[in-house]
Design an enzyme around this catalytic site. Structure first.
Site, short mmCIF file in Angstrom:
data_model
loop_
_atom_site.label_atom_id
_atom_site.label_comp_id
_atom_site.label_asym_id
_atom_site.label_seq_id
_atom_site.Cartn_x
_atom_site.Cartn_y
_atom_site.Cartn_z
N HIS A 44 29.21 67.00 5.54
CA HIS A 44 27.96 66.88 4.81
C HIS A 44 26.82 66.41 5.71
CE1 HIS A 44 26.03 66.94 0.89
NE2 HIS A 44 25.36 65.87 1.26
N HIS A 91 24.71 69.73 -5.26
CA HIS A 91 25.40 68.56 -5.82
C HIS A 91 26.57 69.07 -6.65
CE1 HIS A 91 24.30 64.07 -6.32
NE2 HIS A 91 24.55 64.35 -5.07
#
Lengths: 737, 238
Positions: A44, A91
């Site tokens: 990430h 998300h």
């Protein structure tokens, strides 16, 4: 503390990576230090499996001010001394576990990325993918995500102007929730994420730090997950009011010269915010974690550094300006805490009071290992691509029934029931809101407008990753072109499965290659982006789904069109094709195959040179005020495109052309690079001349009028009947038991 | 003539009101922070839409305790026009400057959409430039716009002509189909007894320019401007 296999696994650090850490540090790291590595070397934050591919994407154009990987978001010059700052981010995993808060905090995070650059957020878009609504858990996820976007986004006063929603079995258990935020800033006032030299103050403002979200970056976002209930505590809870206050206070602060930099606390919280700012400032940081205001007692330095509590900003304040800064934040009811200073020594040093807890060179933390995993063609790819479409099962429905069935499928039907839960008008710039090919906003104080769209077709990418990647870029750009905007920049959210599996890496590699080819041909750079990997449930990967956000620029916002047919008597022209011919191959990956036959087979195709010409000609026709409407032919093919234009404009269509070849393919095949436009007959000659000059094919296909959708001998349907099917499709799917 | 646009933490239609008043209607308007206690320089006060204090507890329930509210109360008593839009309407109800209350939309969802509203009374500072029965197309954007009040209050406001605006169909029919939030008797806007305080859920500042889809919102602001200029429909202090 002993470094166990479980500990490394919980941080998503491989044993090779641990060995590398030992060598780089020349000693055994403590648990806190290892936590810093785990976060910053995660997929990430560190892009360790994707960076070599991301480097292939074109990043620059004459308009690029800030490009991918440089700051929190990309920025492009739109003239008049103004810049657009924008980015899309995922998300997905938080939304799979806790849909309301997952989607809500997704909005919060992307909005902070935008105002951290000193830009006023002016628009949001959401690209959403869910499993079919026949499954009750998918319904729960869908309702929660929509409510979360509505609940959080509306409170911020940022219009939610567009995006898309679609459904496929591949997203059951792993929805895609990608949020794009767009901001406006004076070009010379873009704020950097930097410590800006040594001696500046690191100041935390916003929410207190809690235990929520610890390991979000390394755990939730960077590996596959199975038991979702267990991970629920790693999803943060949003406070939209605090976010709104932070937007206003931070924009007021950056208008002064008291700050050297601004950075939001997102994935990996204070760790990534402070270390990235130090890296951008070519310096170091000293932080005393005992100063960080906390929500609960007993939090360790580790908890504080890795917390992903929402609505926090790191403000880099010039050393003698705290009083002035406190005055502004105080007005907004926000308290500030000086937690450290910037240094020039290149080290990230964390203290707890007087005791040094961690000391690592910033450059090691921000330079994770990079991998080029093995790549392998997925084993059933060729057989799926070469499916014999002449052997499609015979269906018992007549053409009209087929059309109505496609119109009411949740993928095609109206999303109005969702969009009206989002405020899409606040800030009074919205000329065209959600539900159109692209949203159009005016830029106050100028004649300019911007067009915004997101797109990405997982079915196409699963059938042919290279072509799917090309089409994702082409279609996002086409969407902004058909409302009158010249595509000037892109952002991408790359949603894939586990890249350590060769078949998944193949998908990712080829999708990105396709994106590169299309972006280069169309001449549009990627200025920001985000990678979301490990999108799998129980070992099953999602469709490879790169979502592309496109920014288009309109020189005159008064010259934009929508896809709705307007005037009876207008001529309807198909741009990009010189006849209506149905080749079975055009059904490959189509909505028709999915909705009618439950199949995802075949092989999509696109001609990028034609695409470029079609887009340019559309912009020219619209900016010359020749068109009454323009609508991109995409999901559902020509029949659905025409039907949507009739429904939204409440005007009938009478076909004047012949169909050659397979009528199913002619009407429902998904030919790229084609656009349905309507215009008064007196302007037809001008349109024909322009298309001829630009060497763009066209076909005159019909005329507007009456109350029916008429393509003889296939359709003669009342517009009202199509409208009720299209209006109610999603609503009925949601309410059915 | 100067408009004061009140800004609470969480307000977001402040800039939209400012743009409509200053750029479109060419009026003098200023933002007024919620801690301000001197409103003497303003001729009309606008409480814009948004989520003041996040609408936590109840919309308007916290904002009504802001220092400025005491001054707004005094200004209202003194006959100054006060216009509450959306969240502003909710705040004015919480502050008891308007009758009734706004509760959760009957369908329990936020709703942002164009609505039609019918002007029921034009003998007002806020509607004197409209014609009686005129149908205005103005968008709403709220989750809690369902107007309720007790029977006695409802009878009174109806009798006094305090209901200025009702949701209606495109053709002007006031019926359930046209009601976007479940409001009692389709009420979209009400005034106080003396008529100088109006609360309305629809957002007139969002439709003052044709490029945004319509200009029907202007008539509300133009009415106030005209009334302040001519002195017509203005109220004397109580």
């Amino acid at each position: 503390m002993s470094i166990t296999k479980q500990l490394l696994e919980s941080l998503a650090i491989s044993s090779d990576e641990y060995q590398a850490i030992l060598e780089l540090l020349g000693r055994v790291p403590n648990e806190l230090e290892l936590g810093l590595f785990g976060s910053l070397w995660s997929e990430h934050c560190g892009y360790k499996h994707s960076k070599p591919l991301l480097k292939l994407l074109p990043k620059d154009s004459s308009r690029t001010l800030v490009s991918s990987g440089e700051e929190n978001a990309g920025a492009v010059d739109i003239g008049d001394g103004l810049a657009i700052v924008f980015k899309i981010e995922s998300h997905n995993h938080p939304s799979a576990i806790e849909p309301y808060q997952g989607a809500a905090t997704g909005i919060g995070g992307i909005v902070r990325d935008i105002f951290a650059m000193g830009a006023r957020p002016i628009a949001l878009l959401n690209s959403l993918r869910f499993g079919p609504l026949t499954n009750s858990h998918n319904k729960y996820i869908f309702n929660g995500v929509v409510a979360g976007i509505s609940g959080y986004g509306n409170c911020l006063g940022i219009p939610n102007v567009g995006g898309e929603i679609s459904f496929s079995e591949s997203y059951t258990g792993n929805p895609l929730v990608n949020a794009m935020c767009v901001g406006l800033v004076e070009s010379d006032k873009i704020v950097k994420s930097t410590t800006g030299g040594s001696g500046n103050l690191l100041v935390l403002v916003g929410a207190e730090t809690g235990r929520d979200g610890i390991h979000g970056a390394s755990g939730l976002a960077s590996k596959s997950f199975e038991d979702d209930r267990e991970l629920r505590p790693t999803v943060q809870v949003g406070n939209p009011f605090l976010e709104k206050i932070l937007i206003e206070a931070c924009l007021e602060i950056v208008a002064t010269d008291h700050v050297a930099g601004l950075q939001d606390l997102g994935a990996a919280g204070l760790t990534s915010a402070s270390v990235e700012a130090a890296a951008n400032g070519n310096g170091g940081i000293v932080i005393d974690v005992s100063k960080v205001p906390r929500r609960e007692n007993g939090m360790s330095a580790y908890d504080v550094m890795l917390s992903e509590s929402q609505e926090r900003m790191l403000v880099i304040v010039k050393k003698d300006r705290m009083d002035q800064v406190n005055e502004i934040f105080g007005k907004w009811g926000l308290s500030t805490t000086v937690i450290g200073t910037s240094t020039s020594d290149g080290y990230a040093q964390l203290f707890e009071g007087d005791s040094l807890q961690a000391k690592i060179p910033v450059e090691i933390l921000t330079d994770p290992p990079q991998y080029i995993p093995d790549s392998k063609v997925p084993k059933n790819l060729l057989s799926v691509q070469s499916y014999d479409l002449t052997k499609l099962p015979v269906n018992n429905l007549n053409p009209e029934e087929l059309l109505l069935k496609v119109l009411k499928s949740p993928n095609i039907s109206s999303k109005e029931s969702v969009f009206q839960q989002y405020d899409h008008q606040v800030q009074t710039n919205t000329i065209t809101g959600p539900g159109s090919d692209a949203a159009v906003l005016r830029i106050k104080g100028t004649s300019k407008g911007i067009a915004l769209s997101t797109d990405g077709n997982g079915r196409y990418c699963s059938l042919d990753p290279l072509t799917g990647g090309m089409i994702a870029v082409a279609e996002a750009c086409r969407n902004v072109s058909v409302v009158g905007g010249t595509p000037i920049a892109l952002t991408d959210c790359l949603n894939f499965g586990n890249p350590e599996k060769p078949e998944i890496y193949y998908q990712m590699q080829n999708c990105i290659k396709g994106m590169v080819l299309a972006a280069n041909t169309l001449g549009v750079p990627f200025v920001s982006g985000n990678v979301s990997l490990y999108n799998e449930t129980r070992g099953e990967s999602i469709y490879p789904t790169p979502i592309i956000g496109a920014l288009g620029l309109l020189e005159n916002f008064n010259h934009s069109v929508t896809g709705s047919f307007k005037n009876p008597g207008d001529i309807v022209v198909l741009i990009g094709r010189n006849q209506i011919i149905g080749e079975l191959s055009s059904l490959g990956g189509s909505e028709y195959l999915e909705a009618i036959h439950g199949l995802n087979v075949g092989k999509p195709s696109i001609d990028l040179d034609l695409e470029k010409k079609v887009q340019k000609v559309c912009v020219q026709l619209i900016q010359s005020n020749l068109l009454s409407s323009a609508h991109d032919c995409s999901d559902g093919g020509l029949a659905v495109t025409l039907a949507e234009s009739c429904i939204s404009g409440n005007v009938g269509f009478q076909s004047t052309t012949n169909i050659i070849g397979s009528w199913e393919a002619a009407l429902f095949g998904e030919y790229q690079s084609s656009v349905v436009v309507s215009l008064p007959s007196k302007k037809l000659e001008q349109l024909e001349n322009i298309c001829r000059q630009k060497n763009v094919p066209l076909t005159n296909i019909g005329i507007l009028g009456g109350y029916t959708f008429n393509i003889k001998p296939y359709f003669d349907i009342e517009i009202a009947d199509m409208k009720s099917a299209w209006d109610m499709g999603l609503i009925n799917a949601l309410s059915s038991k | 003539m100067k408009f004061g646009i009140i800004v609470f933490p969480g307000t977001w239609s402040d800039t939209d009101c400012h743009h409509a008043l200053v750029e479109i209607l060419e009026q003098d308007a200023e933002y007024v922070w919620h801690e301000t206690t001197d409103l003497s320089e303003y001729d009309c006060l606008i409480l814009p839409g948004g989520f003041s204090y996040g609408d936590y507890l109840r919309p308007g329930a916290i904002a009504r305790f802001s220092p400025i509210m005491r001054e707004i109360e005094i200004a209202a008593q003194n006959g100054k026009p006060v216009l509450g839009i959306c969240n502003g309407f909710q705040i004015l109800c919480e502050a008891k400057l308007l009758p009734g209350a706004l509760v959760r939309n009957s369908h329990l969802q936020f709703r942002c959409t164009w609505t039609h509203i019918k002007v029921e009374n034009i003998e007002s500072q806020f509607t004197n430039k409209a014609s009686i029965g005129q149908i205005l197309r103005i968008p709403i954007s709220h989750g809690e716009g369902n107007y309720v009040a007790d029977e006695i209050t409802l009878g009174k406001i109806e009798q006094n002509g305090q209901i200025l605006l009702r949701y209606c169909t495109e053709n002007g029919d006031v019926n359930e189909k046209a009601n976007p939030n479940g409001s009692y008797k389709n009420i979209a806007g009400v005034t106080n007894e003396s008529g100088n305080v109006l609360g309305m859920m629809p957002h007139p500042e969002r439709c003052c320019e044709s490029v945004l889809g319509g200009t029907d919102g202007r008539v509300i602001f133009e009415s106030v401007i005209s009334s302040l200029k001519t002195g017509q429909y203005t109220r004397d202090p109580i």
